[in-house]
Enzyme design. Sequence first.
Site, PDB file in Angstrom:
ATOM      1  N   PHE A 126       0.856  -1.193   0.000  1.00 44.63           N
ATOM      2  CA  PHE A 126       0.000   0.000   0.000  1.00 44.63           C
ATOM      3  C   PHE A 126       0.895   1.247   0.000  1.00 44.63           C
ATOM      4  O   PHE A 126       1.901   1.295   0.696  1.00 44.63           O
ATOM      5  CB  PHE A 126      -0.888  -0.042   1.240  1.00 44.63           C
ATOM      6  N   ASP A 203       1.340  -5.446   8.043  1.00 40.42           N
ATOM      7  CA  ASP A 203       0.219  -4.534   7.918  1.00 40.42           C
ATOM      8  C   ASP A 203      -1.030  -5.395   7.717  1.00 40.42           C
ATOM      9  O   ASP A 203      -1.130  -6.133   6.733  1.00 40.42           O
ATOM     10  CB  ASP A 203       0.440  -3.586   6.727  1.00 40.42           C
ATOM     11  N   TYR A 228     -11.339   0.822  10.104  1.00 41.17           N
ATOM     12  CA  TYR A 228     -12.534   1.299   9.391  1.00 41.17           C
ATOM     13  C   TYR A 228     -12.917   0.424   8.209  1.00 41.17           C
ATOM     14  O   TYR A 228     -13.900   0.701   7.541  1.00 41.17           O
ATOM     15  CB  TYR A 228     -12.341   2.756   8.931  1.00 41.17           C
ATOM     16  N   LYS A 229     -12.116  -0.628   7.938  1.00 40.79           N
ATOM     17  CA  LYS A 229     -12.451  -1.517   6.819  1.00 40.79           C
ATOM     18  C   LYS A 229     -13.368  -2.623   7.351  1.00 40.79           C
ATOM     19  O   LYS A 229     -14.506  -2.343   7.717  1.00 40.79           O
ATOM     20  CB  LYS A 229     -11.169  -2.013   6.170  1.00 40.79           C
ATOM     21  N   ARG A 377     -12.648  -3.604  -8.034  1.00 41.72           N
ATOM     22  CA  ARG A 377     -12.455  -4.342  -6.776  1.00 41.72           C
ATOM     23  C   ARG A 377     -13.811  -4.480  -6.075  1.00 41.72           C
ATOM     24  O   ARG A 377     -14.503  -3.494  -5.858  1.00 41.72           O
ATOM     25  CB  ARG A 377     -11.463  -3.571  -5.906  1.00 41.72           C
TER      26      ARG A 377
HETATM   27  C1  LIG Z   1      -6.195   1.113   4.118  1.00 41.96           C
HETATM   28  C2  LIG Z   1      -4.739   0.840   4.291  1.00 41.96           C
HETATM   29  C3  LIG Z   1      -3.907   1.763   4.948  1.00 41.96           C
HETATM   30  C4  LIG Z   1      -4.459   3.081   5.395  1.00 41.96           C
HETATM   31  O1  LIG Z   1      -3.618   3.817   6.212  1.00 41.96           O
HETATM   32  P1  LIG Z   1      -4.214   5.097   6.972  1.00 41.96           P
HETATM   33  O2  LIG Z   1      -3.095   5.633   7.742  1.00 41.96           O
HETATM   34  O3  LIG Z   1      -5.389   4.634   7.772  1.00 41.96           O
HETATM   35  O4  LIG Z   1      -4.713   6.044   5.915  1.00 41.96           O
HETATM   36  C5  LIG Z   1      -2.583   1.407   5.139  1.00 41.96           C
HETATM   37  N1  LIG Z   1      -2.092   0.229   4.692  1.00 41.96           N
HETATM   38  C6  LIG Z   1      -2.880  -0.671   4.045  1.00 41.96           C
HETATM   39  C7  LIG Z   1      -2.311  -1.976   3.597  1.00 41.96           C
HETATM   40  C8  LIG Z   1      -4.217  -0.379   3.812  1.00 41.96           C
HETATM   41  O5  LIG Z   1      -4.986  -1.254   3.154  1.00 41.96           O
END
Ligand SMILES: *Cc1c(COP(=O)(O)O)cnc(C)c1O
Length: 417
Positions: A126, A203, A228-229, A377
Amino acid sequence: MVDPLHSRAGELDAADPLAPFRERFVFADDLLYLDGNSLGRLPVATRERLRRAVEVEWGTGLIRSWDSWIDLAREAGDTLATGVLDASPGEVIVTDSTSVNLYKLASAALDARPGRRVIVVEDDNFPTDRYVLEGLAKARGLELRTVAVHIDHGVQVEDLTGVLDSDVALVCLSHVAYRSGARADMPAITEAVHQVGALMLWDLCHAAGAVPTPLHVSGADLAVGCTYKYLNAGPGAPAYVYVKADLQTSITQPIWGWFGQRDQFAMGPDYEPAAGIQQFMVGSPQIFGLMAVIEGARITAEAGIEAIAAKGAALTTYAIELFDEWIAPHGWALATPREAKQRGAHVTVHHPAAWQVTQALKDAGVIPDFRTPDRLRIGFAPLYTRFEDVHEGFTRLRTIIESGSWQGYSTARSRIT
Ligand SMILES: *Cc1c(COP(=O)(O)O)cnc(C)c1O
């Protein structure tokens, strides 16, 4: 005419042990929401708790309510540790964002491996993960070693062959890839990383609440993830930090704030880190967000991560079947592993027209999302997605593709995809 694929949706829904959990969420209309992997739905319990918190705890309790707020970050962490993640109480705390937590843990890990000069990351991780690590490497004059991985297969333990050596301090990877949904083999990769004496930081953003995250089983050192997911804690809700118990006494995070201080209200002259997971906090926690994390995590814990993962596997398997039958013949390809154990709870498909088709789907009452370069997706949050929804979503997708109605949509992308 009886459609056997449709009959099966009915059978699968009727036999679904998690079906009653759908009622725990707010449904304002009949929108087909297939994006719970980006922002989960609002739980009814969260709406009620936040109403009370705003009106009573803040509205009338004011500063006095801190007595009941002060340990919420720990409570949220323990709820996640025991009910969602494979961890123990005291190993997880909820604080800050995933990005900031990644910085804190990566920085602490680098300090714990002095003399080693390399951070390893996958090139398809990400963006925020890659950027945070790039910034850290630059600030410290270290090498960021980027592993090339196939964007649809995700990172394999073999990808690390020739990358791991005694100069590596830290490896940071995603358990479930945000784009393809490919699930990495956490135990095998963690073991390979430990063999060269490096620390492993996972992560869990797209994994937690969808599949088991074997932190203890794999011996993972560190992890971060958002809430939040699949954990349904709402936009911008605080993220979590996992630090393996026996590592907590030997690492120090770099942002020294008063919420990580041993005796916070002594207001003393010097920083002395609090014992245990508390030191990973920094400043005043976001109280409403913490309440939403606790409510969301409780629902997941009650349903059970094994049952959630089993339903996620069944939903995605069914979706892939519909895709093969209806969508693939039109030149679309699957961009998610076919083996259920090798994926999370979303399915990604690709075609050059994916952006326009995504827009047409939204107008047809189906919400998926789009990811570069040409991926549609589709998320199947197991707590509230029915097999019937999968069938209906793919029926509308098929209609859009067969009618060519997507051709009326602009190829120009909007700010948020
Ligand atoms: C959604 C997501 C994030 C989001 O990071 P934030 O700091 O909450 O914006 C980070 N890493 C991965 C792998 C994600 O899917």
